[in-house]
Design an enzyme around this catalytic site. Structure first.
Site, short mmCIF file in Angstrom:
data_model
loop_
_atom_site.label_atom_id
_atom_site.label_comp_id
_atom_site.label_asym_id
_atom_site.label_seq_id
_atom_site.Cartn_x
_atom_site.Cartn_y
_atom_site.Cartn_z
CD GLU A 1 -42.85 -45.88 -1.38
OE1 GLU A 1 -43.66 -46.64 -1.03
OE2 GLU A 1 -42.17 -45.81 -2.54
N GLY B 1 -44.75 -46.97 1.31
CA GLY B 1 -43.61 -47.96 2.31
C GLY B 1 -43.72 -49.35 1.61
N GLY C 1 -37.95 -48.25 -2.43
CA GLY C 1 -38.47 -49.00 -3.63
C GLY C 1 -38.21 -50.50 -3.26
CB THR C 2 -39.22 -53.57 -5.13
OG1 THR C 2 -40.48 -53.37 -4.76
CG2 THR C 2 -38.89 -55.18 -4.85
CG HIS D 1 -4.77 -68.42 -23.48
ND1 HIS D 1 -5.58 -69.22 -23.53
CD2 HIS D 1 -3.55 -68.83 -22.96
CE1 HIS D 1 -5.15 -70.45 -23.04
NE2 HIS D 1 -3.79 -70.05 -22.79
#
Length: 468
Positions: free
Chosen positions: A32, A34, A43-44, A451
């Site tokens: 990784e 970074g 991760g992102t 409903h």
């Protein structure tokens, strides 16, 4: 140093979930480099994507409550926004999760080694990793590329590091809220962050190259969203950014080309959100023999296998869907195929839903009407306004709607598109019906619909479809 392993996983987002106790007798390495401003692990989505943005969206929604209360006879007022408190609540949680995940990979298993650095292919199943302690060479029987994507920065004069612009990687950690922010882009990242900052009191200008925001959505959805956005933000459509500069007083000046010629915009902060690109170049995928699409994505088959035996790819680096739930699904496919090479599975990309957490919310699955027309697919469609249901009356909703496409002969659900409150929740029963082959008529009439709950708008849209 050179080392051979059973498995190397590049990327700590969805790829991080692959290795569990079933890999206890494998020699495994994670690599990784970074993510984000703090060089974070995970991760992102965790650090600069889905999770922090939605944690900002929730207080933004609350800040909008006074505006929504007025038509209902409720007098509310927003007394202020404590930006540091909003920001620190988000990253106080996220940063600890990221650091905890990194500690686990460093110390949690004797058979797993974490390398912090950038991995680059130098041959088939051969990598070099530039770590703080020097260059490491790794070879492996199997490699998983799960390196994600990063923001695109267009090639515009003045738009460089010296200007001091932001992307989604950095804008959520601003020290203070600016008075003005200009957002370059018209997609989901641009519109979500425009909603966040405008709700918290920032004057937002949004610059789009096309004539619609969210132009990849169904055209009816994109038009409605654009109309509503123009009532909230200074939306500049059909504009091209020619150059950017920062003045001595800190103001950013943007020169645009539009339908009526050149114009300029002055702003305090610039957010560039024009799309994302796969990180295949950062790992030099071509040097590893991996075939690439024209846009840089790694080519994979239905099993997530690349053109090189023993190498898999998943998520944004290979997928046309830049979505965390797709990356997670693909990671499960890769995990199974690593463990069971004689009985491989394929990823299921038939019905991939997505959502936009701006205001109003948007959710979509399957074909848009434009796509159905382009492919010559026979279809019928029905649209229902939220305001045609009892809960829509309760909300005094006059702008939201649901649109469904179906096969006219069989009732097969082809696509669904919703704009309005709780759209990502309302669409899930339609995703489920499409995934398990439930046709529109059976879905509408074969169950009770509470409903006056909001899902009645989905029921009514299904009933409105002019099926044979």
């Amino acid at each position: 140093m050179e080392r051979h392993l059973d498995l190397v996983v590049i990327g700590s987002g969805s790829g991080n979930s692959i290795v569990d106790e079933r890999f206890a007798d494998w020699e495994v390495a994670f690599v990784e480099k970074g993510i984000g401003p703090l060089d974070s692990y995970g991760g992102t989505c965790l650090n600069v994507g889905c999770i922090p943005t939605k944690m900002f969206v929730h207080p933004a929604d609350i800040a909008r409550a006074p505006e929504h209360g007025a038509p209902l006879g409720v007098d509310l007022a927003l007394r202020g926004v404590d930006w540091p408190a909003v920001r620190d609540r988000v990253f106080g949680r996220i940063d600890s999760i990221a650091s905890g995940g990194e500690r686990y990979r460093e110390t949690g298993s004797d058979n797993v080694t974490l390398y912090r650095g950038t991995a680059r292919f130098t041959g088939e199943r051969r990598l070099t990793v530039a770590t703080a302690d020097g260059l490491v060479t790794l070879t492996a029987d199997r490699i998983v590329v799960a390196t994600g994507s990063r923001p695109v920065v267009p090639d515009v004069p003045g738009l460089d590091e010296a200007l001091g612009f932001h992307t989604s990687d950095t804008v959520m950690r601003l020290e203070r809220l600016p008075r003005r922010m200009t957002v370059l882009g018209s997609g989901f990242v641009a519109t979500e962050l425009a909603h966040v900052f405008s709700s918290l009191g920032v004057d937002v200008t949004l610059i789009a190259r096309g004539d619609l925001l969210l132009r990849h959505e169904d055209s009816d959805i994109a038009r409605r969203f654009t109309e509503l956005a123009q009532g909230r933000w200074d939306v500049r459509l059909n504009r091209k950014l020619l150059r950017a500069e920062r003045a001595a007083d800190g103001t950013v000046r943007l020169e645009l080309e539009g339908p009526e010629g050149s114009e300029s915009v002055e702003t305090d902060e610039l957010l560039v959100a024009v799309g994302r690109r796969p990180n295949s170049d950062l790992v030099d995928a071509g040097a590893g023999g991996l075939a690439l699409h024209a846009d840089g994505r790694i080519v994979v088959d239905e099993r997530q296998a690349t053109s090189v035996p023993g190498v898999w790819a998943l998520g944004d680096v290979s997928s046309r869907w830049q979505l965390k739930h797709v990356a997670n699904h693909e990671a499960r496919t890769v995990q199974h195929n690593l463990l069971h090479p004689d009985a491989p599975r394929a990823s299921d990309h038939r019905y991939v839903p997505h959502a936009v957490f701006s205001e109003p919310r948007i959710a979509s699955v399957g074909l848009t009407e434009r796509e159905a027309q382009a492919t010559g697919r026979a279809y019928v469609t029905a649209t229902r306004e939220y305001g045609g249901t009892a809960y829509g009356w309760a909300m005094e909703d006059t702008t939201s709607f649901t649109k469904i496409l179906a096969d006219p002969a069989t009732g097969e659900l082809l696509g669904a598109h919703i704009i309005g409150p709780e759209a990502p929740t309302l669409i899930q029963p339609l995703v489920q019906a499409m995934s398990f082959g439930l046709d529109a008529r059976a879905m509408a009439t074969g169950q009770y619909w509470i409903h006056p709950a909001m899902p009645e708008v989905v029921e009514n849209t299904l009933l409105d479809l002019p099926l044979d």
